[in-house]
Design a protein around this motif. Structure first.
Motif, PDB file in Angstrom:
ATOM      1  N   LEU A  37      80.881 -69.359 -73.870  1.00 49.03           N
ATOM      2  CA  LEU A  37      79.712 -69.842 -73.129  1.00 49.03           C
ATOM      3  C   LEU A  37      78.702 -70.488 -74.076  1.00 49.03           C
ATOM      4  O   LEU A  37      78.086 -71.504 -73.741  1.00 49.03           O
ATOM      5  N   PHE A  38      78.533 -69.907 -75.246  1.00 46.76           N
ATOM      6  CA  PHE A  38      77.627 -70.481 -76.248  1.00 46.76           C
ATOM      7  C   PHE A  38      78.104 -71.861 -76.678  1.00 46.76           C
ATOM      8  O   PHE A  38      77.320 -72.822 -76.736  1.00 46.76           O
ATOM      9  N   ARG A  39      79.382 -71.978 -76.962  1.00 44.49           N
ATOM     10  CA  ARG A  39      79.936 -73.251 -77.423  1.00 44.49           C
ATOM     11  C   ARG A  39      79.971 -74.289 -76.302  1.00 44.49           C
ATOM     12  O   ARG A  39      79.817 -75.495 -76.556  1.00 44.49           O
ATOM     13  N   ASP A  40      80.152 -73.838 -75.076  1.00 43.61           N
ATOM     14  CA  ASP A  40      80.131 -74.765 -73.950  1.00 43.61           C
ATOM     15  C   ASP A  40      78.748 -75.393 -73.800  1.00 43.61           C
ATOM     16  O   ASP A  40      78.621 -76.607 -73.569  1.00 43.61           O
ATOM     17  N   ASP A  41      77.710 -74.586 -73.944  1.00 49.82           N
ATOM     18  CA  ASP A  41      76.340 -75.101 -73.866  1.00 49.82           C
ATOM     19  C   ASP A  41      76.062 -76.117 -74.973  1.00 49.82           C
ATOM     20  O   ASP A  41      75.281 -77.055 -74.785  1.00 49.82           O
ATOM     21  N   LEU A  47      84.417 -76.083 -70.777  1.00 50.30           N
ATOM     22  CA  LEU A  47      85.037 -75.074 -69.928  1.00 50.30           C
ATOM     23  C   LEU A  47      85.223 -75.592 -68.511  1.00 50.30           C
ATOM     24  O   LEU A  47      84.294 -76.137 -67.906  1.00 50.30           O
ATOM     25  N   SER A  48      86.403 -75.394 -67.979  1.00 53.21           N
ATOM     26  CA  SER A  48      86.713 -75.814 -66.614  1.00 53.21           C
ATOM     27  C   SER A  48      86.375 -74.691 -65.638  1.00 53.21           C
ATOM     28  O   SER A  48      86.049 -73.567 -66.031  1.00 53.21           O
ATOM     29  N   GLY A  49      86.482 -74.997 -64.361  1.00 50.58           N
ATOM     30  CA  GLY A  49      86.291 -73.976 -63.345  1.00 50.58           C
ATOM     31  C   GLY A  49      87.289 -72.838 -63.501  1.00 50.58           C
ATOM     32  O   GLY A  49      86.954 -71.671 -63.297  1.00 50.58           O
ATOM     33  N   SER A  50      88.508 -73.178 -63.876  1.00 48.49           N
ATOM     34  CA  SER A  50      89.532 -72.165 -64.103  1.00 48.49           C
ATOM     35  C   SER A  50      89.177 -71.282 -65.296  1.00 48.49           C
ATOM     36  O   SER A  50      89.385 -70.058 -65.259  1.00 48.49           O
ATOM     37  N   ASP A  51      88.635 -71.884 -66.347  1.00 53.70           N
ATOM     38  CA  ASP A  51      88.205 -71.107 -67.512  1.00 53.70           C
ATOM     39  C   ASP A  51      87.100 -70.119 -67.124  1.00 53.70           C
ATOM     40  O   ASP A  51      87.113 -68.958 -67.543  1.00 53.70           O
ATOM     41  N   MET A  52      86.154 -70.578 -66.322  1.00 56.35           N
ATOM     42  CA  MET A  52      85.065 -69.705 -65.895  1.00 56.35           C
ATOM     43  C   MET A  52      85.584 -68.552 -65.046  1.00 56.35           C
ATOM     44  O   MET A  52      85.116 -67.414 -65.161  1.00 56.35           O
ATOM     45  N   ALA A  53      86.559 -68.836 -64.204  1.00 50.12           N
ATOM     46  CA  ALA A  53      87.155 -67.779 -63.385  1.00 50.12           C
ATOM     47  C   ALA A  53      87.860 -66.747 -64.257  1.00 50.12           C
ATOM     48  O   ALA A  53      87.826 -65.541 -63.976  1.00 50.12           O
ATOM     49  N   GLY A 122      70.624 -63.268 -79.667  1.00 47.26           N
ATOM     50  CA  GLY A 122      71.900 -63.748 -80.179  1.00 47.26           C
ATOM     51  C   GLY A 122      72.118 -65.238 -79.998  1.00 47.26           C
ATOM     52  O   GLY A 122      73.125 -65.780 -80.449  1.00 47.26           O
ATOM     53  N   GLY A 123      71.183 -65.900 -79.324  1.00 43.55           N
ATOM     54  CA  GLY A 123      71.251 -67.346 -79.174  1.00 43.55           C
ATOM     55  C   GLY A 123      71.835 -67.834 -77.868  1.00 43.55           C
ATOM     56  O   GLY A 123      71.815 -69.039 -77.588  1.00 43.55           O
ATOM     57  N   LEU A 124      72.370 -66.934 -77.052  1.00 39.89           N
ATOM     58  CA  LEU A 124      72.919 -67.356 -75.763  1.00 39.89           C
ATOM     59  C   LEU A 124      71.777 -67.678 -74.806  1.00 39.89           C
ATOM     60  O   LEU A 124      70.757 -66.985 -74.782  1.00 39.89           O
ATOM     61  N   SER A 125      71.940 -68.735 -74.018  1.00 36.22           N
ATOM     62  CA  SER A 125      70.888 -69.126 -73.084  1.00 36.22           C
ATOM     63  C   SER A 125      70.709 -68.059 -72.009  1.00 36.22           C
ATOM     64  O   SER A 125      71.639 -67.312 -71.697  1.00 36.22           O
ATOM     65  N   PRO A 126      69.500 -67.969 -71.418  1.00 35.98           N
ATOM     66  CA  PRO A 126      69.265 -66.952 -70.384  1.00 35.98           C
ATOM     67  C   PRO A 126      70.254 -67.019 -69.225  1.00 35.98           C
ATOM     68  O   PRO A 126      70.722 -65.981 -68.751  1.00 35.98           O
ATOM     69  N   SER A 127      70.590 -68.211 -68.774  1.00 35.99           N
ATOM     70  CA  SER A 127      71.503 -68.313 -67.639  1.00 35.99           C
ATOM     71  C   SER A 127      72.896 -67.809 -67.985  1.00 35.99           C
ATOM     72  O   SER A 127      73.574 -67.180 -67.164  1.00 35.99           O
ATOM     73  N   ARG A 128      73.328 -68.046 -69.219  1.00 33.92           N
ATOM     74  CA  ARG A 128      74.642 -67.571 -69.646  1.00 33.92           C
ATOM     75  C   ARG A 128      74.628 -66.055 -69.847  1.00 33.92           C
ATOM     76  O   ARG A 128      75.604 -65.366 -69.543  1.00 33.92           O
TER      77      ARG A 128
END
Length: 234
Positions: A37-41, A47-53, A122-128
């Motif tokens: 999630l960090f790298r996707d941002d 990340l695809s929809g399948s990756d998120m699932a 840790g640097g991850l965005s609030p939404s993530r």
């Protein structure tokens, strides 16, 4: 047994003094999710929809297949190295060539990770961060493999309405069962708790200790820590 506890309001910590690293089993799925999630941002991966699932499945239902696919596609051991560096986890590592479930950590490192995940250090965005925490709050009773996931903290804290966990289990490391019950409890994720056990599957009499016994050990330990069925520090 290894135990670590943190009150995020007072910033106080407590442990039982056991700082020996232990295999994470499925708790390392937290590191996989956080890294992707960090790298996707940052645009480093897409990340695809399948990756998120798959991320949802490995966090809620501890889906090993999902974790395996994401681990192999997005960096394997480098995932753990990046997360350990970003979160400042000095005792979290995985040897070259080892799989995600052989990642080793301490309960103090796990508590540090959760605290920084929750408050953003840790640097991850609030939404993530919210996405990960929501999945942990909505963990399934049974894992994708049918394993009972409520051992430890969930069963020991029936009076806590706000709880999220990532559990871990595996046999055998040598001849040992490994179980972890980790997560956050209370309004605004105030308390962070991490418990791990290494229990021999072999008894002195030549018999064997099964998964039920190992799970009961975890729940009994958490119940001894919080006998009222909730975290009450008064």
């Amino acid at each position: 047994m290894s135990i670590a506890f943190m009150d995020r309001v007072s910033r106080s910590r407590a442990t039982n003094g056991n700082e020996e690293p232990i295999e994470t089993a499925s708790v390392s799925k937290l590191f996989i999710a956080d890294d992707l999630l960090f790298r996707d941002d940052r645009g480093e991966v897409d990340l695809s929809g399948s990756d998120m699932a798959q991320i949802d499945a490995m966090l809620r239902s501890s889906d090993d297949s999902a974790a395996e696919q994401l681990w192999n596609r997005f960096g394997r051991n480098d995932i753990v190295e990046r997360v350990a560096a970003r979160y400042g986890l000095p005792f979290t590592s995985v040897r070259p060539g080892d799989e995600w479930w052989r990642t080793r950590t301490t309960m103090n490192d796990v508590v540090t990770f959760y605290s920084a995940l929750i408050d953003g250090a840790g640097g991850l965005s609030p939404s993530r961060s919210v996405a990960i925490l929501s999945n942990l709050e909505n963990f399934t009773r049974l894992g994708a493999d049918g394993y009972y996931q409520r051992f430890g903290l969930p069963d020991a804290l029936p009076d806590e309405s706000e709880i999220g966990v990532k559990q871990g289990w595996m046999c055998c490391v040598g001849s040992d069962w490994i179980h972890l019950s980790t997560g956050f409890v209370g309004p605004d994720h105030r308390y962070v708790v991490a418990i791990a056990s290494r229990e021999s599957a072999n008894t002195f009499g030549g018999g064997s200790v099964g998964a039920d016994h190992a799970r009961r050990t975890m729940t009994a330990t958490a119940s001894a820590l919080f006998p009222s069925g909730r975290i009450d520090l008064r």
